[in-house]
Design a protein around this motif. Structure first.
Motif, PDB file in Angstrom:
ATOM      1  N   ASP A 236       5.357   9.689   8.787  1.00 57.86           N
ATOM      2  CA  ASP A 236       6.544   9.003   9.312  1.00 57.86           C
ATOM      3  C   ASP A 236       7.725   9.258   8.382  1.00 57.86           C
ATOM      4  O   ASP A 236       8.081   8.423   7.551  1.00 57.86           O
ATOM      5  N   ARG A 237       8.357  10.422   8.525  1.00 58.38           N
ATOM      6  CA  ARG A 237       9.435  10.814   7.611  1.00 58.38           C
ATOM      7  C   ARG A 237      10.709   9.994   7.812  1.00 58.38           C
ATOM      8  O   ARG A 237      11.483   9.801   6.873  1.00 58.38           O
ATOM      9  N   ASP A 238      10.981   9.555   9.034  1.00 56.32           N
ATOM     10  CA  ASP A 238      12.232   8.842   9.285  1.00 56.32           C
ATOM     11  C   ASP A 238      12.110   7.341   9.035  1.00 56.32           C
ATOM     12  O   ASP A 238      13.118   6.640   9.001  1.00 56.32           O
ATOM     13  N   GLY A 239      10.908   6.829   8.854  1.00 59.43           N
ATOM     14  CA  GLY A 239      10.741   5.387   8.689  1.00 59.43           C
ATOM     15  C   GLY A 239      10.282   4.953   7.324  1.00 59.43           C
ATOM     16  O   GLY A 239      10.340   3.770   6.991  1.00 59.43           O
TER      17      GLY A 239
ATOM     18  N   PRO B  72       0.824  -1.211   0.000  1.00 54.65           N
ATOM     19  CA  PRO B  72       0.000   0.000   0.000  1.00 54.65           C
ATOM     20  C   PRO B  72       0.855   1.257   0.000  1.00 54.65           C
ATOM     21  O   PRO B  72       1.961   1.288   0.543  1.00 54.65           O
ATOM     22  N   SER B  73       0.326   2.306  -0.598  1.00 55.55           N
ATOM     23  CA  SER B  73       0.984   3.609  -0.576  1.00 55.55           C
ATOM     24  C   SER B  73       0.728   4.268   0.776  1.00 55.55           C
ATOM     25  O   SER B  73      -0.145   3.833   1.534  1.00 55.55           O
ATOM     26  N   PRO B  74       1.471   5.322   1.124  1.00 56.32           N
ATOM     27  CA  PRO B  74       1.205   6.017   2.389  1.00 56.32           C
ATOM     28  C   PRO B  74      -0.232   6.522   2.491  1.00 56.32           C
ATOM     29  O   PRO B  74      -0.828   6.490   3.573  1.00 56.32           O
ATOM     30  N   GLU B  75      -0.789   6.994   1.367  1.00 62.90           N
ATOM     31  CA  GLU B  75      -2.175   7.443   1.381  1.00 62.90           C
ATOM     32  C   GLU B  75      -3.134   6.292   1.684  1.00 62.90           C
ATOM     33  O   GLU B  75      -4.113   6.457   2.426  1.00 62.90           O
ATOM     34  N   GLU B  76      -2.864   5.109   1.137  1.00 63.35           N
ATOM     35  CA  GLU B  76      -3.705   3.945   1.395  1.00 63.35           C
ATOM     36  C   GLU B  76      -3.577   3.489   2.840  1.00 63.35           C
ATOM     37  O   GLU B  76      -4.559   3.047   3.460  1.00 63.35           O
ATOM     38  N   GLU B  77      -2.355   3.573   3.387  1.00 65.39           N
ATOM     39  CA  GLU B  77      -2.175   3.233   4.802  1.00 65.39           C
ATOM     40  C   GLU B  77      -2.984   4.184   5.686  1.00 65.39           C
ATOM     41  O   GLU B  77      -3.605   3.755   6.665  1.00 65.39           O
ATOM     42  N   ALA B  78      -2.978   5.461   5.339  1.00 63.63           N
ATOM     43  CA  ALA B  78      -3.748   6.435   6.114  1.00 63.63           C
ATOM     44  C   ALA B  78      -5.242   6.170   5.992  1.00 63.63           C
ATOM     45  O   ALA B  78      -5.991   6.310   6.964  1.00 63.63           O
ATOM     46  N   ALA B  79      -5.684   5.775   4.803  1.00 61.44           N
ATOM     47  CA  ALA B  79      -7.099   5.453   4.606  1.00 61.44           C
ATOM     48  C   ALA B  79      -7.497   4.262   5.471  1.00 61.44           C
ATOM     49  O   ALA B  79      -8.609   4.218   6.020  1.00 61.44           O
ATOM     50  N   TYR B  80      -6.579   3.299   5.602  1.00 57.03           N
ATOM     51  CA  TYR B  80      -6.849   2.158   6.474  1.00 57.03           C
ATOM     52  C   TYR B  80      -7.004   2.620   7.923  1.00 57.03           C
ATOM     53  O   TYR B  80      -7.909   2.174   8.640  1.00 57.03           O
ATOM     54  N   GLY B  81      -6.134   3.533   8.352  1.00 60.51           N
ATOM     55  CA  GLY B  81      -6.244   4.047   9.719  1.00 60.51           C
ATOM     56  C   GLY B  81      -7.558   4.771   9.945  1.00 60.51           C
ATOM     57  O   GLY B  81      -8.183   4.618  11.000  1.00 60.51           O
ATOM     58  N   LEU B  82      -7.994   5.545   8.960  1.00 62.61           N
ATOM     59  CA  LEU B  82      -9.276   6.235   9.087  1.00 62.61           C
ATOM     60  C   LEU B  82     -10.432   5.248   9.173  1.00 62.61           C
ATOM     61  O   LEU B  82     -11.423   5.500   9.854  1.00 62.61           O
ATOM     62  N   SER B  83     -10.307   4.124   8.476  1.00 62.26           N
ATOM     63  CA  SER B  83     -11.373   3.120   8.546  1.00 62.26           C
ATOM     64  C   SER B  83     -11.481   2.545   9.956  1.00 62.26           C
ATOM     65  O   SER B  83     -12.575   2.191  10.400  1.00 62.26           O
ATOM     66  N   VAL B  84     -10.352   2.433  10.666  1.00 63.17           N
ATOM     67  CA  VAL B  84     -10.387   1.981  12.060  1.00 63.17           C
ATOM     68  C   VAL B  84     -11.165   2.975  12.917  1.00 63.17           C
ATOM     69  O   VAL B  84     -11.980   2.601  13.764  1.00 63.17           O
ATOM     70  N   VAL B  85     -10.908   4.265  12.681  1.00 63.76           N
ATOM     71  CA  VAL B  85     -11.622   5.298  13.428  1.00 63.76           C
ATOM     72  C   VAL B  85     -13.119   5.238  13.120  1.00 63.76           C
ATOM     73  O   VAL B  85     -13.960   5.257  14.023  1.00 63.76           O
ATOM     74  N   GLU B  86     -13.455   5.142  11.843  1.00 57.78           N
ATOM     75  CA  GLU B  86     -14.859   5.162  11.432  1.00 57.78           C
ATOM     76  C   GLU B  86     -15.615   3.926  11.896  1.00 57.78           C
ATOM     77  O   GLU B  86     -16.745   4.016  12.374  1.00 57.78           O
ATOM     78  N   ASP B  87     -14.994   2.759  11.752  1.00 61.70           N
ATOM     79  CA  ASP B  87     -15.698   1.505  12.018  1.00 61.70           C
ATOM     80  C   ASP B  87     -15.717   1.134  13.497  1.00 61.70           C
ATOM     81  O   ASP B  87     -16.597   0.392  13.935  1.00 61.70           O
ATOM     82  N   THR B  88     -14.745   1.627  14.272  1.00 61.63           N
ATOM     83  CA  THR B  88     -14.623   1.191  15.659  1.00 61.63           C
ATOM     84  C   THR B  88     -14.657   2.358  16.643  1.00 61.63           C
ATOM     85  O   THR B  88     -15.562   2.470  17.476  1.00 61.63           O
ATOM     86  N   LEU B  89     -13.681   3.238  16.560  1.00 61.59           N
ATOM     87  CA  LEU B  89     -13.523   4.269  17.582  1.00 61.59           C
ATOM     88  C   LEU B  89     -14.654   5.293  17.571  1.00 61.59           C
ATOM     89  O   LEU B  89     -15.034   5.807  18.629  1.00 61.59           O
ATOM     90  N   TRP B  90     -15.193   5.593  16.406  1.00 57.31           N
ATOM     91  CA  TRP B  90     -16.223   6.625  16.323  1.00 57.31           C
ATOM     92  C   TRP B  90     -17.443   6.280  17.169  1.00 57.31           C
ATOM     93  O   TRP B  90     -18.122   7.163  17.693  1.00 57.31           O
ATOM     94  N   LYS B  91     -17.726   4.997  17.315  1.00 55.85           N
ATOM     95  CA  LYS B  91     -18.871   4.567  18.117  1.00 55.85           C
ATOM     96  C   LYS B  91     -18.451   4.116  19.524  1.00 55.85           C
ATOM     97  O   LYS B  91     -19.173   4.349  20.488  1.00 55.85           O
ATOM     98  N   SER B  92     -17.298   3.456  19.627  1.00 51.47           N
ATOM     99  CA  SER B  92     -16.916   2.881  20.920  1.00 51.47           C
ATOM    100  C   SER B  92     -16.434   3.930  21.913  1.00 51.47           C
ATOM    101  O   SER B  92     -16.670   3.793  23.122  1.00 51.47           O
ATOM    102  N   VAL B  93     -15.787   4.987  21.451  1.00 48.86           N
ATOM    103  CA  VAL B  93     -15.308   6.018  22.385  1.00 48.86           C
ATOM    104  C   VAL B  93     -16.478   6.739  23.058  1.00 48.86           C
ATOM    105  O   VAL B  93     -16.479   6.908  24.289  1.00 48.86           O
TER     106      VAL B  93
END
Length: 235
Positions: free
Chosen positions: A168-171, A112-133
């Motif tokens: 993540d500029r250094d990694g 995945p590209s960095p943009e795709e990795e970020a989209a995956y992270g947003l999906s975690v927020v949308e699918d889980t954290l947005w309701k569970s928090v």
């Protein structure tokens, strides 16, 4: 992953310290006053940092299907309230989604590209954290109510979320300044979409015909001025 009866622990005390109410009672037996517990919670903050890892190769489509199956299995646990036709339809949907998981490639074929990795992270927020928090906040406030304490103040932050993805500029040598800007813009856009959906729900819930309090109006005016100032600086 789904576990039978797990959702019940979220709302009811089982006497095994799995719930906020159990923890509050234990703190009281140890000599802490309700006021001390409340003040400590007002200052508490848990920061969750999302990051992309090479071992996380599971596709978002598969994760979403797992979430769907989770809800279907919970509904199947409560099947005593379903009619025979509803139970038959539920079973069919379970079979369809299980077959869909079996026939879907479980891992990505391409990195995945960095943009795709970020989209995956947003999906975690949308699918889980947005309701569970928010559920976590309500559980905490219910425990506080039972010991005579008020709700948490609006400025309290029991949970905050950060992310390395797209920054993540250094990694990651593929993460550049332009990539970071695109990822931030995408995160802002998605956050606005989520908040807009919640505001639209409130428009239906807060249907009472009356003027708001002076305190609420002052709070709204302050936020409108702050938003206008931010828009001016970004222009």
């Amino acid at each position: 992953m789904y576990k039978r009866g797990e959702s019940g622990l979220m709302l009811f005390s089982d006497g095994q310290h799995h719930q906020a109410e159990d923890t509050v009672r234990q703190l009281e037996t140890q000599g802490f006053s309700p006021k001390q517990i409340y003040e400590a919670l007002c200052k508490q903050n848990l920061e969750l940092i999302l990051t992309a890892h090479p071992t996380q190769a599971t596709r978002r489509s598969i994760l979403r299907k797992y979430n769907i199956l989770d809800g279907l299995l919970e509904a199947h646990d409560d099947r005593s309230a379903l009619t025979p036709l509803q139970l038959e339809q539920l079973t069919m949907v379970l079979q369809q989604n299980t077959l869909s998981v079996w026939r879907t490639r479980p891992v990505r074929k391409m990195k995945p590209s960095p943009e795709e990795e970020a989209a995956y992270g947003l999906s975690v927020v949308e699918d889980t954290l947005w309701k569970s928090v928010p559920k976590h906040y309500r559980v905490i406030e219910d425990a506080l109510r039972k010991i005579g304490m008020p709700p948490l103040p609006l400025e309290s932050s029991l949970v905050t979320v950060g992310s390395w993805m797209g920054g993540d500029r250094d990694g990651n040598p593929f993460v550049t300044h332009a990539v970071t800007r695109r990822v931030i813009f995408g995160a802002h856009r998605r956050a606005c979409t989520l908040y807009l959906a919640e505001v639209e729900k409130l428009l239906w819930s807060l249907s009472m015909h009356s003027t708001c309090s002076k305190e609420l109006q002052a709070w709204i005016d302050d936020h409108e001025r702050a938003a206008a100032e931010r828009a001016r600086k970004m222009a």
